[in-house]
Each structure stands twice: as C-alpha cells, then as structure tokens.
Design an enzyme around this catalytic site. Structure first.
Site, PDB file in Angstrom:
ATOM      1  CE1 TYR A   1      28.216  13.232  98.480  1.00  0.00           C
ATOM      2  CE2 TYR A   1      28.903  15.514  98.249  1.00  0.00           C
ATOM      3  CZ  TYR A   1      28.036  14.570  98.761  1.00  0.00           C
ATOM      4  OH  TYR A   1      26.997  14.983  99.551  1.00  0.00           O
TER       5      TYR A   1
ATOM      6  CG  ASP B   1      19.666  -0.355 106.293  1.00  0.00           C
ATOM      7  OD1 ASP B   1      20.802  -0.554 106.782  1.00  0.00           O
ATOM      8  OD2 ASP B   1      18.979  -1.271 105.794  1.00  0.00           O
TER       9      ASP B   1
ATOM     10  CE  LYS C   1      22.097  -1.566 102.398  1.00  0.00           C
ATOM     11  NZ  LYS C   1      21.003  -1.748 103.364  1.00  0.00           N
TER      12      LYS C   1
ATOM     13  CG  ASP D   1      25.422  15.189 102.373  1.00  0.00           C
ATOM     14  OD1 ASP D   1      25.523  16.258 103.004  1.00  0.00           O
ATOM     15  OD2 ASP D   1      24.635  15.031 101.414  1.00  0.00           O
TER      16      ASP D   1
ATOM     17  CG  ASP E   1      21.356  17.490 106.285  1.00  0.00           C
ATOM     18  OD1 ASP E   1      22.543  17.835 106.409  1.00  0.00           O
ATOM     19  OD2 ASP E   1      20.560  18.022 105.483  1.00  0.00           O
TER      20      ASP E   1
HETATM   21  C1  IPM Z   1      27.274  19.515 103.172  1.00  0.00           C
HETATM   22  C2  IPM Z   1      26.506  19.930 101.948  1.00  0.00           C
HETATM   23  C3  IPM Z   1      27.377  19.731 100.713  1.00  0.00           C
HETATM   24  C4  IPM Z   1      27.691  18.252 100.614  1.00  0.00           C
HETATM   25  C5  IPM Z   1      26.776  20.249  99.386  1.00  0.00           C
HETATM   26  C6  IPM Z   1      26.458  21.714  99.458  1.00  0.00           C
HETATM   27  C7  IPM Z   1      27.675  19.963  98.224  1.00  0.00           C
HETATM   28  O1  IPM Z   1      25.303  19.242 101.861  1.00  0.00           O
HETATM   29  O2  IPM Z   1      28.363  20.078 103.405  1.00  0.00           O
HETATM   30  O3  IPM Z   1      26.805  18.660 103.908  1.00  0.00           O
HETATM   31  O4  IPM Z   1      26.910  17.472 100.056  1.00  0.00           O
HETATM   32  O5  IPM Z   1      28.748  17.862 101.110  1.00  0.00           O
HETATM   33 MG    MG Z   2      24.891  18.073 103.573  1.00  0.00          MG
END
Ligand code: IPM
Ligand code: MG
Length: 368
Positions: free
Chosen positions: A141, A230, A198, A254, A258
């Site tokens: 990032y 993975d 990884k 990240d 999710d």
């Molecule tokens: C998160 C989001 C952010 C990230 C984006 C909005 C930059 O996806 O906080 O998980 O990638 O960190």
């Molecule tokens: Mg995110």
C-alpha cells in the site's frame, strides 16, 4: 465530575453519514449513563472533500483528527470519483489518515453473533471468535510504485511497452512492532497466533516468518502457526473456529478480513480499531465500504460502526463498562430478531424482522 472525550467524526461518502450518526447516537446514550460527555466535531474527507475542496484529505481534516482524542470514520469512495486522478482518489484520505496519525496496527475482531449463524454461507459455522491484526502503514500500500512508458530509459535498458509496478516493502522494525501487538493480544486470549504470509514465494514474507519465530521464544505460552495466504483463505472456511489471533501484512489482511466478514454473516457487522503510538488518537471504522447503491435509503447496517465506537471506548479510553453495554445492546437487538437487509436470508425464522438503519439504532439504544 463528568469525563469528557473529543471525538472527530468523519462520515465520508455513501452510507457514511447514516452509520456514523447512528454510532454517535448510541455512544452518547451509553456514555451519559456512565457520566461521560462526548463532544463531536465533524470533519470532511474522501469524495465529499474532493467535491468541496478539490482534494480527499484537506489539512484541516488531518489537523482536526490529530487534535481529537479519537476518530470515528464511516466509509469513503464511490463510482462518482472513479475517474479522478489516482492521487486524488477518495481512498487516499483513508491511507493519509492512517499514515498521518501513525496507525500501524489494525485490529479486526471477527465474531459470529448469536442468531446470525444462518446468515453465514457455511453450513455449520460453529463458534467463530478470532481477531485479525493487520499491519496498516506499510507493505504494498505504501511501497514505491509507478509507471514506465514505452521508450523510457532505465539503467538496465529501454522500456518496451508500458510497465506499472507496486512494491511490497517491510522493515524489521515495522514487522516486529505489529508482531508484538499480536503476541500480546494472543496472551490475553486463547494463546494461539497464526502468521499469514507467502513465504514460499516472497522474500519479505520470509522475513516476517523468521521474525515471528524469533519473537515466539519470548512468548513460550503462545502456539505459533504459520500459513501461506492461499492456504489460510481456505482454512478460514474449513475451520474458522480454530483461529484465535491472525497477524498479517497490509494487503493480505485487507483481503482476508472481507472473507472473514462474510463467514460471520455480513461484512456490515465487522468493526475495526486502528492504533499507533500510545497516547495518540486512534481511528475506529467499520471494515465495509460506502455502499453508494443504498446510501440515503435507511437501509445500511450501522452495527459495524456502532461496534467500532464500542472498541473506541475500550481501547482508547479504557471505558470497559460503556464498551460492554454497547456490545451487549447489539447482541440483544439481534437476539430480538431485528435485521437490516444485509443480514436477512432465505429461510429466516418468523421471529426475524427486516428494519432500517434508524429502527435498528433505536433498538440498540433501548437495549443499552
Ligand atoms: C479497508 C478498505 C480500505 C483498505 C480501502 C478503502 C483503502 O478496503 O479498510 O479494508 O484497502 O484498507
Ligand atoms: Mg478492505
């Protein structure tokens, strides 16, 4: 005398305004019962700031955040700003806040709430209760990136065809400080730490793994497990209840968070805390995005943001009672059958009722 906390509120874009207002309402109600006064100051960031000031993170916003005791953030971004310059994208506001405030540790608790088991895509999710500790101010990032145009001259030759690159960079110091947070957290929990990397391919991952193994000598009671990312993505689905604390890099964290959000029923439920140096303001935000498709329709799930406010009270201010009362009120609200659209599902029992942002927020406050 009442204690006072100054909270900078950054609603951002999309559903950001609704969910941060909901969380502040709950926070004020829970705090006043504990003789705590909450002062809020709204700051602009993301697409909203692009529209108003021409840039995603105005100086006033970063300054205001630094001057606060803690920051509550909604979400940023949306298709409206998809065509702006990369350096001016709404997401830059989040990255700028994280690095500007020195928030290198992102704590994302993943818990399956009672009653939401059927909302999980897993047949038998079991008891899921783990925490993802995501490194937040390093890695790909923030590593060197750029574009070479065809014909650009580089020391090792002339570029043929356009090239774009991003780099995964970590220093020992960056890795050790996040590992320490993860090991310390594991000590307070079930004493199991999973490093996700990884290391079979990436040099930087091998450094993560070596440093984690070294540090584990200082924590003989913590069982350290190392997984390739993975494989970890798969194990999260096959044995989610066996995880306790997961520590990983910015990008892997990240992605996996999710996935974790979906496993526990909805990403709308997941809160997060971003912390850095002791005594500096932390940033508290749900892990989901700005959901522009449902913005302003009273359909957003405010619970991830409400639970983020609870994390703020616990981690930032040590207000365990307020934090617990908010979390318990959320539990009771879900147990009573109230659901926003993201956590309803086919085959829900009759006791489940679909409600809006305002109604579920009101119920949480009544359940405090
Ligand atoms: C998160 C989001 C952010 C990230 C984006 C909005 C930059 O996806 O906080 O998980 O990638 O960190
Ligand atoms: Mg995110």
């Amino acid at each position: 005398m009442a204690k006072k906390y100054n909270i900078a509120v950054i609603p951002g874009d999309g559903i950001g305004q609704e969910i941060t207002s909901a969380a502040i309402e709950v926070l004020e109600a829970a705090s006043s019962r504990n003789n705590i006064e909450i002062f809020t100051k709204e700051l602009t960031a993301g697409g909203a700031a692009i529209d108003k000031f021409g840039l995603p993170l105005p100086q006033e916003t970063i300054g205001g955040a630094k001057d606060s005791d803690a920051v509550l953030l909604g979400a940023v971004g949306g298709p409206k700003w998809d065509t702006v310059e990369p350096e001016l994208r709404p997401e830059r506001a989040i990255l700028g806040l994280r690095s500007g405030l020195g928030l290198y540790a992102n704590i994302r608790p993943v818990v399956i709430h009672e009653g939401l088991e059927a909302a999980s895509p897993l047949k038998n999710p079991g008891k899921i209760d783990f925490i993802i500790v995501r490194e937040l101010t390093g890695g790909i990032y923030f590593g060197k990136n750029g574009v070479y145009q065809s014909g650009d001259r580089l020391p090792d030759g002339t570029v043929k065809g356009k090239i774009a690159y991003d780099t995964e960079v970590y220093s020992e110091g960056e890795i050790n400080r996040i590992l320490k947070i993860a090991f310390d957290l594991a000590m307070k929990r079930r004493k199991k730490l999973t490093l996700v990397d990884k290391a079979n391919v990436l040099v930087s991952s091998r450094m993560w793994r070596n440093l984690a193994r070294q540090m584990s000598f200082d924590y003989p009671d913590v069982e350290l497990e190392c997984l390739y990312v993975d494989n970890a993505a798969m194990q999260l689905i096959s044995r989610p209840s066996s995880f306790d604390v997961i520590v990983t890099s910015n990008l892997f964290g990240d992605i996996l968070s999710d996935e974790a959000g979906q496993i526990v029923g909805s990403i709308g439920m997941l809160p997060s805390a971003s912390i850095g140096e002791e005594g500096k303001p932390g940033l508290f935000e749900p892990i989901h995005g700005s959901a522009p498709d449902i913005a302003g329709q009273n359909r957003a799930n405010p619970l991830g943001t409400i639970l983020s406010a609870a994390m703020m009270m616990r981690i930032m201010f040590g207000e365990e009672e307020v934090a617990y009362s908010i979390e318990n009120a959320v539990r009771k609200t879900l147990a009573s059958g109230l659901r926003t659209g993201d956590i309803t599902f086919v085959g829900d029992s009759n006791n489940v009722k679909l409600v809006g942002t305002a109604e579920i927020t009101k119920a949480v406050i009544e359940n405090l």
